[in-house]
Design a protein around this motif. Structure first.
Motif, mmCIF file in Angstrom:
data_model
loop_
_atom_site.group_PDB
_atom_site.id
_atom_site.type_symbol
_atom_site.label_atom_id
_atom_site.label_comp_id
_atom_site.label_asym_id
_atom_site.label_seq_id
_atom_site.Cartn_x
_atom_site.Cartn_y
_atom_site.Cartn_z
ATOM 1 N N LEU A 365 -47.913 15.644 -66.350
ATOM 2 C CA LEU A 365 -48.001 16.993 -65.784
ATOM 3 C C LEU A 365 -48.026 16.948 -64.266
ATOM 4 O O LEU A 365 -47.376 17.767 -63.601
ATOM 5 N N VAL A 366 -48.744 15.997 -63.700
ATOM 6 C CA VAL A 366 -48.777 15.861 -62.238
ATOM 7 C C VAL A 366 -47.382 15.537 -61.698
ATOM 8 O O VAL A 366 -46.933 16.103 -60.695
ATOM 9 N N ALA A 367 -46.660 14.649 -62.379
ATOM 10 C CA ALA A 367 -45.303 14.291 -61.939
ATOM 11 C C ALA A 367 -44.357 15.466 -62.051
ATOM 12 O O ALA A 367 -43.500 15.683 -61.180
ATOM 13 N N ALA A 368 -44.495 16.259 -63.128
ATOM 14 C CA ALA A 368 -43.621 17.428 -63.280
ATOM 15 C C ALA A 368 -43.872 18.447 -62.185
ATOM 16 O O ALA A 368 -42.924 19.019 -61.623
ATOM 17 N N ALA A 369 -45.129 18.685 -61.840
ATOM 18 C CA ALA A 369 -45.436 19.625 -60.755
ATOM 19 C C ALA A 369 -44.892 19.118 -59.422
ATOM 20 O O ALA A 369 -44.406 19.906 -58.590
ATOM 21 N N ALA A 370 -44.955 17.807 -59.210
ATOM 22 C CA ALA A 370 -44.410 17.245 -57.970
ATOM 23 C C ALA A 370 -42.899 17.415 -57.905
ATOM 24 O O ALA A 370 -42.345 17.772 -56.851
#
Length: 957
Positions: A365-370
């Motif tokens: 999820l953190v990578a997708a938001a980035a």
């Protein structure tokens, strides 16, 4: 007394009624008198309120002094008696001011009242606040909550529509400082009320709703523009820091403390507080970001834990938080919030916490938001022309994470950008992406699939029909009738299957017939394609693609026109004059360099297999330049050791044909053109060499193809005759053409066939093409004669044709062509393929005309860069470079093409060129004719990862 609403003072007489009411006349006053009396009464009331406010202000100022003795009890009593009333009056006046636009925003009375209220709150301690709240609770159980809601509503209204002028920096900082103090006092009451809840219900309680308003108000205080220190002048920033500190940091700390104190109540505020926390974390202060960003990870943990508890049979998820985060990131990034530093901090803090806690799905999820923020920041920072390209990255991201409502919003945004730029076909193909998400059914349309600007459609079928109609209209305007036909045919099938009436089907068939007739009635020029490479660090990162881009040009676009447009867009850029791979001095420099060249589309195999003699030329012409994904361009180079001849004549021109190789580059782009963009990046390249014999075969194939097309176009009475005249003269006239005689000297010799037996198939193909050209020339002259050309010129062309025809038929035989007639009588001969020693065509002609093939020679002649001059001179240079690649000269109007002046010019030019080639040949070292076999169509030696080209197209020496 002071009342809410329109505050006024009523002076009471005996009996409890106002004194002025006892002297009221029994008769009804006139309208003018009534208005005058009302105005007078309101004026007196306002004067009384202003007097009360001034008096209260003096009292509060007196209590703030240090030289009047102990005043703590007096402050508490004043707050207990008047604070709720003053707050209620101020809240009511703010509401009336916000509702009635006619009321001036510069209201001195309201300003004075707010100053008094802020001063009362500033002097209030936590003990005095508790006294006020206990006093309200003793009077009524709901009055404390009323004070809470009134205070939050008042602060939010004051933040949304300030009463103090923007340049009153000290007053604005004091206002926010007092607000932060008030919110800290209110938080104690909210914590107490929250702790009194014993049973955690599924729905939010009123206390949760009030606490959510508290979080939103505190977030608005922290994000308020007047306290953003980086935007203030240095002196004002230093003064504000000295008096009040950094209010944003204090607000962020209070926000985090309150969040962690919620404990089991946190789940009620997901996803409602995601946007508030994001907005505060976007503030450009490292301490604020370090305080707020970890709250996102705590939200992720909270939702995962809660979803795991409510259904132990399933794995927990963070779907609610993820949806809110993605939605709010999009909205705030579009509003100008967020930057690359926030993205890096978010990945560092949340990513590390998620990895340390082994939270399933947290790192993803953190990578997708980035990735989302990367795409949005690039889109936001790009100039308007490049947003068309960058929005496709946003589309791809939302498609991958399955956010159809956000995907659809950007689809319509991209379509609007295309329509505004006049790219109607691209706008239609973009809208088609929305239609693909819908079904041909009467299923109710969910909100996430609705049209952003037309939400009236109820079912999938209704919206899809409307979108198809709009797409067909845009494709029609963009002259992509073949694509529009496919959609209308689908509509016919769907409507027929649904049992639509004859009227609807008739309308669709009429539209289909009109689209079929459109290519026959409206001219559609061929589209040019160009490869562009952006070199140097001066270009934005999204343009510095290592393999470049392929652009779809405008109608009738030329290379020099396209270069001028690129230089208009990048006025500081320089155009490289050759297509060699640039070195680090170019790619790693801080400048801007453009490498631009024309490319030819390669027809897709899907359409190539359909073409035969029965296929209409309009269809072939369309698919040659549309629905293409692969392109090619070539550059010539020479290898002297490849020349094989058994003649002693002057072979300067022949040697050029015999040693002329092509370095050919094939490009593959990411999507077909036309598409949702006007250009796409190159995803694969393939370089190889083409041997001289195959260059000759390709040249003859292209010449015959173009000759056939020109003949068919010239049959129309309205078509110009000049192109056919020029093409016939270029092939037949020995003073102009030189290709056939050089082909025979270079390749169709006994010495060549003896040394290159593996070329037998290519040699036969070249003979067949030469034979095939004769019927075309014959039919071309017949069409030429019907258009009343210049008599002398036409007779000269017929004479040249008979000489060429006689030579070809004697040496290679005769073949019946597609347009074979007997208008120009010639003796019948049998087909003979092995006669190599026949008389050649005009052996005295040593013209060195390069064969008709696009080689990009204008880009390989020089390695100099375009100097950084003014735009006008740079454009002139581009035009001169591009115009120099024309291989033909136009005939004069009076038909005196063989005038003495032209013969003298041609003779001088040929002699100079021959001398230059002979000198170059003499200076070069002789090569060994018995060199080992090698691939004549070889892979480009500089590429390591490229596969060998298809063997059936290769030739070896």
């Amino acid at each position: 007394m002071l009342t809410a609403g329109h505050p006024q003072v009523e002076i009471s007489g005996k009996g409890g009624s106002p004194a002025w009411s006892r002297h009221r006349k029994p008769t009804r006053p006139h309208a003018a008198d009534a208005n005058r009396m009302y105005t007078t009464r309101v004026s007196r009331s306002c004067d009384a309120v202003e007097l009360c406010v001034e008096t209260l202000g003096e009292v509060v100022s007196l209590l703030a002094r240090d030289d009047v003795g102990p005043v703590e009890a007096d402050r508490g009593e004043l707050a207990r008696a008047l604070l709720p009333t003053v707050l209620r009056i101020a809240t009511t006046m703010m509401k009336d001011r916000n509702k009635e636009e006619g009321i001036s925003s510069d209201d001195p009375l309201l300003r004075k009242l707010i100053c008094v209220l802020l001063d009362m709150v500033r002097q209030m301690s936590e003990e005095q606040y508790m006294v006020v709240m206990k006093s309200l609770d003793s009077k009524s159980s709901g009055k404390a909550n009323t004070l809470l809601t009134d205070a939050l509503a008042f602060m939010m209204a004051l933040l949304q529509r300030p009463v103090f002028r923007p340049h009153w920096a000290d007053m604005l900082h004091l206002q926010h400082y007092v607000m932060l103090h008030a919110l800290r006092l209110l938080s104690t009451t909210l914590r107490d009320q929250l702790s009194s809840i014993e049973d955690l219900e599924l729905d939010m309680s009123p206390i949760h709703a009030t606490l959510q308003d508290w979080f939103n108000t505190l977030g608005a205080v922290a994000s308020s523009p007047p306290i953003q220190l980086e935007t203030l002048p240095t002196s004002r920033r230093q003064r504000a820091t000295m008096l009040y500190g950094d209010i944003r940091r204090k607000a962020a700390s209070l926000l985090a403390d309150m969040w962690f104190s919620l404990e089991d109540h946190k789940r009620y505020f997901i996803p409602h507080l995601v946007g508030t926390f994001l907005e505060v974390s976007f503030l450009r202060d490292e301490e604020v970001r370090n305080t707020i960003i970890p709250l996102f990870f705590d939200m992720m943990q909270t939702e995962y834990k809660y979803t795991s508890e409510i259904d132990p049979s399933r794995v927990g998820n963070m779907r609610t938080f993820e949806n809110a985060l993605i939605d709010k990131l999009d909205v705030l990034a579009e509003a100008g919030r967020g930057d690359a530093a926030w993205r890096a901090r978010f990945v560092t803090l949340c990513g590390a916490l998620a990895s340390a806690a082994c939270l399933p799905g947290g790192a993803e999820l953190v990578a997708a938001a980035a990735r989302q923020l990367d795409a949005l920041l690039q889109y936001r920072a790009a100039p308007a022309p490049h947003r068309l390209y960058l929005v496709s990255g946003v589309l791809d991201f939302y498609k991958q994470i399955e956010r159809p409502h956000m995907y659809i919003r950007y689809v319509h945004r991209l379509a609007a950008l295309h329509a505004a730029a006049g790219h109607m076909a691209e706008a239609g193909l973009t809208l088609k992406l929305h239609a693909k998400l819908l079904e041909w059914s009467d299923i109710p349309l969910p909100p996430r699939l609705r049209h952003p600007s037309a939400p009236d459609h109820v079912t999938h079928f209704d919206l899809k029909m409307a979108l198809y109609a709009e797409v067909v209209r845009l494709l029609d305007d963009g002259r992509q009738w073949e694509l529009a036909v496919e959609l209308v045919q689908e509509l016919v099938r769907v409507q027929g299957a649904r049992g639509a009436g004859y009227a609807a089907l008739a309308a669709l068939h009429e539209q289909l017939a009109r689209l079929y007739r459109a290519p026959l009635r409206q001219p559609r020029p061929r589209v040019a394609y160009f490869r562009v490479r952006y070199l140097g660090r001066g270009f934005p990162m999204h343009l510095r693609h290592p393999k470049g881009f392929v652009y779809r040009g405008n109608d009738c676009d030329m290379l020099h026109n396209f270069k001028e447009r690129m230089l208009d867009e990048w006025p500081e850029a320089e155009v490289l004059l050759k297509l060699d791979e640039p070195g680090p001095d170019i790619t790693e420099s801080d400048g801007q360099y453009l490498q631009i060249n024309a490319v030819t589309p390669i027809i897709d195999d899907k359409w190539k297999n359909m073409f035969g003699k029965t296929v209409d030329d309009e269809i072939i012409r369309y698919y040659e330049y549309n629905n293409v994904k692969e392109f090619v361009f070539s550059r010539p180079f020479y290898r002297e050791e490849d020349s094989i001849t058994d003649s002693t004549d002057d072979l300067s021109g022949t040697k050029e044909f015999a040693t002329r190789w092509l370095e050919r580059t094939e490009l593959t782009i990411s999507d077909t053109l036309p598409g949702i963009l006007r250009w796409f990046p190159v995803v694969a390249t393939h370089k190889y060499w083409v041997c001289p014999l195959e260059v000759a075969v390709e040249t003859m194939e292209q010449t015959n193809k173009e000759l056939k097309a020109i003949i068919k176009e010239t049959r129309s009475p309205n078509a110009p005759l000049h192109p056919l005249t020029m093409r016939l003269q270029g092939i037949l006239d020995s003073a102009v053409q030189g290709g056939l005689v050089h082909y025979e000297r270079a390749f169709l010799t006994a010495a060549y066939e003896a040394q290159r037996p593996q070329h037998a198939a290519l040699l036969q193909r070249l003979r067949d093409l030469i034979v095939d050209q004769v019927p075309l020339l014959k039919y071309g002259l017949e069409v030429h004669a019907t258009r009343e050309p210049t008599r002398e010129l036409h007779e000269h062309l017929v004479t040249c044709f008979r000489r060429v025809q006689r030579h070809v038929q004697q040496r290679y035989g005769r073949k019946m062509g597609e347009f074979e007639t007997d208008s120009i009588s010639t003796p019948e001969v049998t087909l003979r393929t092995n006669l190599r020693d026949s008389t050649e065509i005009d052996p005295r002609n040593t013209s060195n005309r390069i064969s008709d093939i696009s080689t990009g020679n204008e880009n390989s002649s020089s390695g100099t860069l375009t100097p950084r001059h003014k735009k006008k001179s740079r454009k002139s240079e581009v035009s001169l470079q591009s115009s120099g690649s024309q291989w033909y000269t136009s005939t004069s109007a009076n038909g005196t093409i063989h005038s003495a002046i032209n013969n003298a010019i041609n003779s001088a030019f040929n002699n100079a060129l021959n001398n230059s080639l002979n000198n170059q040949s003499n200076n070069n070292t002789s090569s060994d004719t018995s060199s080992p076999l090698r691939e004549l169509r070889q892979e480009y030696p500089g590429s390591k990862d490229q596969k060998l080209h298809d063997g059936n197209r290769a030739c070896v020496s």
